[in-house]
Scaffold this motif. Structure first.
Motif, PDB file in Angstrom:
ATOM      1  N   ARG A 175      -2.592 -10.890   0.549  1.00 57.19           N
ATOM      2  CA  ARG A 175      -1.461 -11.441   1.294  1.00 57.19           C
ATOM      3  C   ARG A 175      -0.603 -12.343   0.424  1.00 57.19           C
ATOM      4  NH1 ARG A 175      -0.388  -8.011   5.070  1.00 57.19           N
ATOM      5  NH2 ARG A 175      -2.226  -7.475   6.308  1.00 57.19           N
ATOM      6  N   SER A 176      -1.143 -12.735  -0.786  1.00 58.43           N
ATOM      7  CA  SER A 176      -0.327 -13.523  -1.698  1.00 58.43           C
ATOM      8  C   SER A 176       0.784 -12.667  -2.294  1.00 58.43           C
ATOM      9  CB  SER A 176      -1.200 -14.103  -2.829  1.00 58.43           C
ATOM     10  OG  SER A 176      -1.851 -13.074  -3.532  1.00 58.43           O
ATOM     11  N   THR A 177       0.573 -11.310  -2.271  1.00 57.67           N
ATOM     12  CA  THR A 177       1.630 -10.411  -2.711  1.00 57.67           C
ATOM     13  C   THR A 177       2.784 -10.499  -1.722  1.00 57.67           C
ATOM     14  OG1 THR A 177      -0.038  -8.931  -3.618  1.00 57.67           O
ATOM     15  CG2 THR A 177       2.144  -8.003  -3.279  1.00 57.67           C
ATOM     16  N   ALA A 178       3.990 -10.201  -2.175  1.00 55.42           N
ATOM     17  CA  ALA A 178       5.139 -10.206  -1.277  1.00 55.42           C
ATOM     18  C   ALA A 178       4.834  -9.373  -0.045  1.00 55.42           C
ATOM     19  CB  ALA A 178       6.367  -9.655  -2.006  1.00 55.42           C
ATOM     20  N   GLN A 179       5.193  -9.887   1.151  1.00 53.87           N
ATOM     21  CA  GLN A 179       4.849  -9.220   2.392  1.00 53.87           C
ATOM     22  C   GLN A 179       5.367  -7.797   2.422  1.00 53.87           C
ATOM     23  OE1 GLN A 179       2.887 -10.303   4.730  1.00 53.87           O
ATOM     24  NE2 GLN A 179       3.138  -8.520   6.039  1.00 53.87           N
ATOM     25  N   GLY A 180       6.607  -7.579   1.899  1.00 55.95           N
ATOM     26  CA  GLY A 180       7.162  -6.236   1.915  1.00 55.95           C
ATOM     27  C   GLY A 180       6.350  -5.256   1.092  1.00 55.95           C
ATOM     28  N   LEU A 181       5.891  -5.678  -0.089  1.00 58.21           N
ATOM     29  CA  LEU A 181       5.114  -4.791  -0.948  1.00 58.21           C
ATOM     30  C   LEU A 181       3.765  -4.471  -0.313  1.00 58.21           C
ATOM     31  CD1 LEU A 181       5.035  -3.281  -3.603  1.00 58.21           C
ATOM     32  CD2 LEU A 181       4.131  -5.339  -4.694  1.00 58.21           C
ATOM     33  N   ALA A 182       3.144  -5.424   0.350  1.00 54.53           N
ATOM     34  CA  ALA A 182       1.873  -5.182   1.022  1.00 54.53           C
ATOM     35  C   ALA A 182       2.052  -4.151   2.134  1.00 54.53           C
ATOM     36  CB  ALA A 182       1.315  -6.488   1.579  1.00 54.53           C
ATOM     37  N   GLN A 183       3.140  -4.259   2.879  1.00 55.31           N
ATOM     38  CA  GLN A 183       3.391  -3.311   3.968  1.00 55.31           C
ATOM     39  C   GLN A 183       3.669  -1.915   3.429  1.00 55.31           C
ATOM     40  OE1 GLN A 183       7.174  -3.170   6.368  1.00 55.31           O
ATOM     41  NE2 GLN A 183       5.828  -4.077   7.926  1.00 55.31           N
ATOM     42  N   ARG A 184       4.433  -1.845   2.331  1.00 52.50           N
ATOM     43  CA  ARG A 184       4.736  -0.536   1.745  1.00 52.50           C
ATOM     44  C   ARG A 184       3.458   0.152   1.276  1.00 52.50           C
ATOM     45  NH1 ARG A 184       9.394  -3.399  -1.770  1.00 52.50           N
ATOM     46  NH2 ARG A 184      10.488  -4.277   0.053  1.00 52.50           N
ATOM     47  N   ALA A 185       2.538  -0.616   0.715  1.00 50.78           N
ATOM     48  CA  ALA A 185       1.267  -0.049   0.282  1.00 50.78           C
ATOM     49  C   ALA A 185       0.494   0.501   1.475  1.00 50.78           C
ATOM     50  CB  ALA A 185       0.443  -1.114  -0.441  1.00 50.78           C
ATOM     51  N   GLN A 186       0.522  -0.229   2.602  1.00 46.49           N
ATOM     52  CA  GLN A 186      -0.155   0.261   3.806  1.00 46.49           C
ATOM     53  C   GLN A 186       0.475   1.557   4.308  1.00 46.49           C
ATOM     54  OE1 GLN A 186       0.243  -3.077   6.423  1.00 46.49           O
ATOM     55  NE2 GLN A 186      -1.418  -4.260   5.477  1.00 46.49           N
ATOM     56  N   ILE A 187       1.803   1.647   4.215  1.00 46.15           N
ATOM     57  CA  ILE A 187       2.493   2.866   4.659  1.00 46.15           C
ATOM     58  C   ILE A 187       2.047   4.066   3.833  1.00 46.15           C
ATOM     59  CG2 ILE A 187       4.743   4.020   4.763  1.00 46.15           C
ATOM     60  CD1 ILE A 187       5.940   1.245   5.434  1.00 46.15           C
ATOM     61  N   VAL A 188       2.035   3.903   2.499  1.00 43.77           N
ATOM     62  CA  VAL A 188       1.664   5.019   1.632  1.00 43.77           C
ATOM     63  C   VAL A 188       0.204   5.410   1.846  1.00 43.77           C
ATOM     64  CG1 VAL A 188       1.432   5.751  -0.760  1.00 43.77           C
ATOM     65  CG2 VAL A 188       3.421   4.408  -0.069  1.00 43.77           C
ATOM     66  N   LEU A 189      -0.674   4.431   1.996  1.00 38.21           N
ATOM     67  CA  LEU A 189      -2.088   4.740   2.241  1.00 38.21           C
ATOM     68  C   LEU A 189      -2.261   5.495   3.550  1.00 38.21           C
ATOM     69  CD1 LEU A 189      -3.714   1.353   1.123  1.00 38.21           C
ATOM     70  CD2 LEU A 189      -3.995   3.575   0.001  1.00 38.21           C
ATOM     71  N   ALA A 190      -1.489   5.124   4.579  1.00 39.10           N
ATOM     72  CA  ALA A 190      -1.563   5.845   5.849  1.00 39.10           C
ATOM     73  C   ALA A 190      -1.035   7.267   5.702  1.00 39.10           C
ATOM     74  CB  ALA A 190      -0.779   5.080   6.913  1.00 39.10           C
ATOM     75  N   CYS A 191       0.047   7.424   4.943  1.00 39.36           N
ATOM     76  CA  CYS A 191       0.584   8.768   4.707  1.00 39.36           C
ATOM     77  C   CYS A 191      -0.416   9.639   3.951  1.00 39.36           C
ATOM     78  CB  CYS A 191       1.901   8.684   3.936  1.00 39.36           C
ATOM     79  SG  CYS A 191       3.271   7.943   4.855  1.00 39.36           S
ATOM     80  N   ALA A 192      -1.185   8.997   3.034  1.00 42.78           N
ATOM     81  CA  ALA A 192      -2.159   9.749   2.247  1.00 42.78           C
ATOM     82  C   ALA A 192      -3.298  10.270   3.110  1.00 42.78           C
ATOM     83  CB  ALA A 192      -2.708   8.867   1.127  1.00 42.78           C
ATOM     84  N   ARG A 193      -3.479   9.673   4.305  1.00 41.56           N
ATOM     85  CA  ARG A 193      -4.501  10.180   5.226  1.00 41.56           C
ATOM     86  C   ARG A 193      -4.026  11.427   5.970  1.00 41.56           C
ATOM     87  NH1 ARG A 193      -4.584   4.498   6.703  1.00 41.56           N
ATOM     88  NH2 ARG A 193      -6.308   3.438   5.642  1.00 41.56           N
ATOM     89  N   GLY A 194      -2.758  11.801   5.756  1.00 40.30           N
ATOM     90  CA  GLY A 194      -2.218  12.984   6.402  1.00 40.30           C
ATOM     91  C   GLY A 194      -1.462  12.688   7.674  1.00 40.30           C
ATOM     92  N   TRP A 195      -1.237  11.387   7.960  1.00 35.07           N
ATOM     93  CA  TRP A 195      -0.522  11.035   9.185  1.00 35.07           C
ATOM     94  C   TRP A 195       0.961  11.315   9.010  1.00 35.07           C
ATOM     95  CZ3 TRP A 195      -2.781   5.485  10.356  1.00 35.07           C
ATOM     96  CH2 TRP A 195      -4.169   5.592  10.574  1.00 35.07           C
ATOM     97  N   ASN A 196       1.624  11.701  10.123  1.00 38.37           N
ATOM     98  CA  ASN A 196       3.074  11.870  10.059  1.00 38.37           C
ATOM     99  C   ASN A 196       3.767  10.525  10.222  1.00 38.37           C
ATOM    100  OD1 ASN A 196       3.084  11.226  12.798  1.00 38.37           O
ATOM    101  ND2 ASN A 196       3.076  13.390  13.436  1.00 38.37           N
ATOM    102  N   ASN A 197       5.075  10.531  10.052  1.00 38.35           N
ATOM    103  CA  ASN A 197       5.815   9.269  10.059  1.00 38.35           C
ATOM    104  C   ASN A 197       5.744   8.559  11.409  1.00 38.35           C
ATOM    105  OD1 ASN A 197       6.560   9.737   7.408  1.00 38.35           O
ATOM    106  ND2 ASN A 197       8.474  10.778   7.980  1.00 38.35           N
ATOM    107  N   THR A 198       5.723   9.343  12.495  1.00 38.29           N
ATOM    108  CA  THR A 198       5.681   8.737  13.825  1.00 38.29           C
ATOM    109  C   THR A 198       4.364   7.989  14.021  1.00 38.29           C
ATOM    110  OG1 THR A 198       7.074  10.513  14.711  1.00 38.29           O
ATOM    111  CG2 THR A 198       5.809   9.195  16.292  1.00 38.29           C
ATOM    112  N   ARG A 199       3.268   8.601  13.624  1.00 38.78           N
ATOM    113  CA  ARG A 199       1.960   7.948  13.786  1.00 38.78           C
ATOM    114  C   ARG A 199       1.842   6.719  12.893  1.00 38.78           C
ATOM    115  NH1 ARG A 199      -4.020  10.751  12.955  1.00 38.78           N
ATOM    116  NH2 ARG A 199      -5.216   8.927  13.679  1.00 38.78           N
ATOM    117  N   VAL A 200       2.327   6.822  11.645  1.00 44.26           N
ATOM    118  CA  VAL A 200       2.295   5.675  10.729  1.00 44.26           C
ATOM    119  C   VAL A 200       3.088   4.509  11.314  1.00 44.26           C
ATOM    120  CG1 VAL A 200       3.020   4.821   8.466  1.00 44.26           C
ATOM    121  CG2 VAL A 200       1.955   7.088   8.666  1.00 44.26           C
TER     122      VAL A 200
END
Length: 361
Positions: A26-51
């Motif tokens: 969480r010491s990382t910039a909040q935006g970068l932490a969220q972007r990492a979560q988005i990509v990790l969720a996409c890597a699970r095969g989720w579509n954009n709506t589910r992410v």
């Protein structure tokens, strides 16, 4: 289920490890932490709506960072340059400010002011100050230091610190010193008391009603202090103070006295007294090393809480004030806690000597 219309997000081991680290920290910039979560969720095969639903964001936000990652991988998650006022200070000017600050002084002066340097470099004083802050430069500040030339520095530090951290059994350890020339100062006008929004006020000038010397022996185990007021601090006065310590200390205990290298502490009259009192052992601090004597910390409390703002109309008034404060201290005495080992102190001294013996720039 994944959306077959979306390009799959496949991560390498290095990319997954980096993204997981960004998402956790969480010491990382909040935006970068969220972007990492988005990509990790996409890597699970989720579509954009589910992410978007899972992370509580807009669907177009998930789509944007999926696309940018697929195009530029980890670099695509960084912020793009934002529009703004063009930069007016060049790298050469920044370098000139830093170099001049470190290596030059203004004509007729000892250090730069922000206005003097701004005039030479051709930028604003505010810009000079920002550069100083960025590089940790504070030319208006100065500090003093003194390295002890004592040839027995190491042995004395180990001796004194050993008494603090591991005192001998069946012994009392006292840190002893004198506070000479304590002045009985009376202000030329009455002190104006503190009011809401207004501090206590006192006149600048004063009348001096004489001085007194204070001998103090701080028991490092209990924090209690043995004191003696004297008109002077000669060798015979120090000997008399040792008599006072002797009277107030359990006769069954050995007494270890930590003191500085004042000539009065090593005079023949003191040496003769020590021969007649074999339970007393003197330990000397290194030259120019009063910081290692714990009684100096007690003197700082005395100065702050009794003397600095005290008003004494006579020498007797000063003595009464000192005795009263010392009694209050002893009624609620607590020891000062020494934490540094001898090795830690010596390592720090070595690092400092190494630092000041090399070129600064």
């Amino acid at each position: 289920m994944g959306d077959t219309r979306l390009p799959p997000v496949v991560l390498s081991d290095t990319e997954r490890s980096t993204l997981e680290d960004w998402a956790r920290r969480r010491s990382t910039a909040q935006g970068l932490a969220q972007r990492a979560q988005i990509v990790l969720a996409c890597a699970r095969g989720w579509n954009n709506t589910r992410v978007a639903a899972r992370l509580g964001i807009e669907r177009k936000t998930a789509a944007r960072w999926r696309t940018r990652f697929l195009l530029d991988r980890l670099d695509g998650l960084a912020d793009e340059p934002r529009p703004g006022v063009p930069r007016t200070i060049t790298d050469a000017q920044v370098e000139e400010v830093v170099v001049r600050t470190l290596e030059e002084v203004p004509a007729g002066g000892t250090h730069w002011s922000k206005r003097e340097l701004a005039k030479v470099v051709g930028i604003s004083p505010a810009s000079v100050l920002r550069i100083w802050h960025a590089f940790g430069l504070q030319p208006w500040r100065t500090e003093t230091f003194k390295i002890s030339p004592d040839p027995f520095l190491i042995d004395k530090i180990r001796d004194v610190v050993g008494l603090y951290l591991a005192p001998p059994a069946n012994a009392a350890v006292f840190a002893v010193d004198e506070k000479p020339q304590i002045q009985a100062l009376e202000r030329t006008a009455p002190v104006l008391p503190m009011l809401p929004g207004v501090p206590e006020r006192r006149s600048f000038d004063y009348v001096r009603h004489g001085t007194v010397d204070l001998f103090a022996a701080l028991n490092t185990a209990t924090g209690k202090v043995i004191t003696k007021l004297s008109a002077q601090h000669r060798a015979v006065d120090f000997r008399d103070f040792l008599d006072e310590i002797d009277r107030q200390t359990d006769p069954g205990l050995a007494v270890h006295v930590i003191c500085d290298n004042l000539s009065a502490h090593k005079a023949p009259v003191v040496h003769k007294w020590l021969l007649a009192h074999p339970r007393f052992h003197l330990h000397f601090t290194p030259t120019y090393s009063s910081w290692i004597n714990q009684v100096e910390r007690w003197f700082a409390e005395l100065e702050r809480r009794c003397l600095a703002r005290g008003v004494f109309c006579s020498l007797d008034d000063l003595k009464a004030g000192l005795e009263s404060w010392i009694k209050v201290w002893n009624d609620e005495a607590r020891p000062f806690k020494w934490t540094k080992t001898a090795d830690q102190i010596l390592d720090r001294i070595c690092r400092y000597c190494d630092r000041i013996s090399k070129p600064v720039h």
